[in-house]
Design an enzyme around this catalytic site. Structure first.
Site, PDB file in Angstrom:
ATOM      1  N   GLY A 269      99.423  87.168  81.777  1.00 26.65           N
ATOM      2  CA  GLY A 269      99.250  88.280  80.689  1.00 26.65           C
ATOM      3  C   GLY A 269      98.514  89.527  81.016  1.00 26.65           C
ATOM      4  O   GLY A 269      98.809  90.706  80.780  1.00 26.65           O
TER       5      GLY A 269
ATOM      6  N   ALA B  55      97.126  84.801  79.286  1.00 24.44           N
ATOM      7  CA  ALA B  55      96.906  84.379  77.751  1.00 24.44           C
ATOM      8  C   ALA B  55      95.904  83.327  77.796  1.00 24.44           C
ATOM      9  O   ALA B  55      95.864  82.586  78.711  1.00 24.44           O
ATOM     10  CB  ALA B  55      98.379  84.226  77.544  1.00 24.44           C
TER      11      ALA B  55
ATOM     12  N   GLU C  32     102.363  81.623  85.521  1.00 26.79           N
ATOM     13  CA  GLU C  32     103.021  80.805  84.488  1.00 26.79           C
ATOM     14  C   GLU C  32     103.658  79.720  84.918  1.00 26.79           C
ATOM     15  O   GLU C  32     103.763  78.379  84.200  1.00 26.79           O
ATOM     16  CB  GLU C  32     103.761  81.744  83.494  1.00 26.79           C
ATOM     17  CG  GLU C  32     102.870  82.618  82.887  1.00 26.79           C
ATOM     18  CD  GLU C  32     102.796  84.135  83.356  1.00 26.79           C
ATOM     19  OE1 GLU C  32     102.953  84.354  84.683  1.00 26.79           O
ATOM     20  OE2 GLU C  32     102.477  84.957  82.637  1.00 26.79           O
TER      21      GLU C  32
ATOM     22  N   GLU D 195     100.646  91.425  83.444  1.00 25.25           N
ATOM     23  CA  GLU D 195     101.493  92.004  82.909  1.00 25.25           C
ATOM     24  C   GLU D 195     101.040  93.198  81.828  1.00 25.25           C
ATOM     25  O   GLU D 195     101.538  94.167  81.722  1.00 25.25           O
ATOM     26  CB  GLU D 195     102.256  90.973  81.647  1.00 25.25           C
ATOM     27  CG  GLU D 195     102.935  89.853  82.473  1.00 25.25           C
ATOM     28  CD  GLU D 195     103.385  88.766  81.687  1.00 25.25           C
ATOM     29  OE1 GLU D 195     102.514  87.918  81.353  1.00 25.25           O
ATOM     30  OE2 GLU D 195     104.419  88.802  81.488  1.00 25.25           O
TER      31      GLU D 195
END
Ligand code: HXC
Length: 260
Positions: free
Chosen positions: A111, A66, A134, A114
């Protein structure tokens, strides 16, 4: 349709969606996620598209997570909305009615990792790097990593990766079953398109049914999963594709599926 953060191309039934923010290592911001959602709707509605390939622009990153600049100052409510929206878009990706292959050409972090986990399988360049870092930012994965990674590689390995945030090389990711195949960087896309073309020759309905059976089966008990499988089997066997596939075998020729 033209996009600013992604590029969508279609060639002979194979769609390629490229994350295209190379200056930010293709990080996922709100604008990119909105474009991705819209592109996925377009892809789902296009019967000509048989397989989707996801990759990243440039030679460094698939997606480095992200967008940290964008998430840094989110309020708790806005953070929940951002995670919810990202999860919804990644669910949309996972539920596409066609096979989706991640061609991981560099960093697949946070992300980005993911996103790759929601694809049907992952091919990686030998220079790719995977991880859920993260924890090193004081946060946790928010786009499905705590749920999809343990389902794929087992809970203890997933816990170690999530608790340490450590990076895995492509070879390490292959060794634990996160990656199906590693290829030299300059052969990655050719290898991905080769398997994509092979899959694209199969029946559309049987591919969708198989994909759904695996997806749903991972989230339910064995008895329910077996019921989903036999319903899908029966449905497929009644199709014209099954007539063609079985007849072609008996006539010792290659099947040509028409999607019926
Ligand atoms: C915003 C990013 C970024 C990211 C890299 N950049 N990753 N910008 N968000 N996730 C930017 C850098 O700020 C830099 O911009 C440029 O891309 C190049 O990055 P460098 O760090 O200079 O490159 P390098 O030294 O090669 O290191 C590459 C890297 C590193 C290992 C990928 O950039 C890195 O660790 N990135 C963060 C990875 C991460 O923590 N991901 C998880 C994010 S959280 P400038 O302007 O300086 O050139 C997440 C949560 C998901 O994903 C769930 C949300 C709900």
């Amino acid at each position: 349709m033209s996009y600013e953060c992604i590029v969508l191309t279609v060639d002979n039934g194979l769609a390629t969606l490229t994350f295209d923010r190379p200056k930010a290592m293709n990080a996922l911001n709100g604008a990119l996620l909105r474009e991705l959602s819209s592109a996925l709707q377009t892809i789902a509605a296009d019967e000509e598209i048989r397989v989707l390939v996801l990759t990243g622009a440039g030679d460094k990153a698939f997606v480095a997570g992200a967008d940290i600049k964008e998430i840094q100052h989110l309020t708790p409510l806005a953070a929940r909305h951002f995670a919810q929206f990202g999860q919804a878009v990644i669910d949309q990706l996972q539920q596409l009615p066609i096979p989706v292959i991640a061609a991981v050409n560099g960093y697949a972090l946070g992300g980005g990792c993911e996103m790759a986990l929601a694809c049907d399988f992952i091919y990686a360049s030998e220079t790719a790097t995977f991880g859920l870092p993260e924890i090193s930012l004081g946060i946790i994965p928010g786009f499905g990593g705590t749920q999809r990674l343990p389902r794929l590689i087992g809970a203890n390995l997933a816990r170690e990766l999530i608790f340490t945030g450590k990076f895995l090389s492509a070879a390490e990711a292959k060794a634990i079953g996160l990656v199906n195949t590693c290829l030299p960087a300059d052969q990655l896309m050719a290898g991905v398109y080769e398997v994509a073309r092979n899959i694209a020759r199969k029946g559309r309905a049987s591919l969708q049914t198989a994909k759904e059976a695996v997806r749903q089966g991972l989230n339910c008990d064995l008895k329910t999963g077996l019921a989903i499988e036999r319903d899908g089997f029966a449905l497929c066997l009644a199709s014209s594709d099954a007539q063609e596939g079985t007849t072609a075998f008996l006539e010792k020729r290659k099947a040509v599926f028409n999607g019926g």
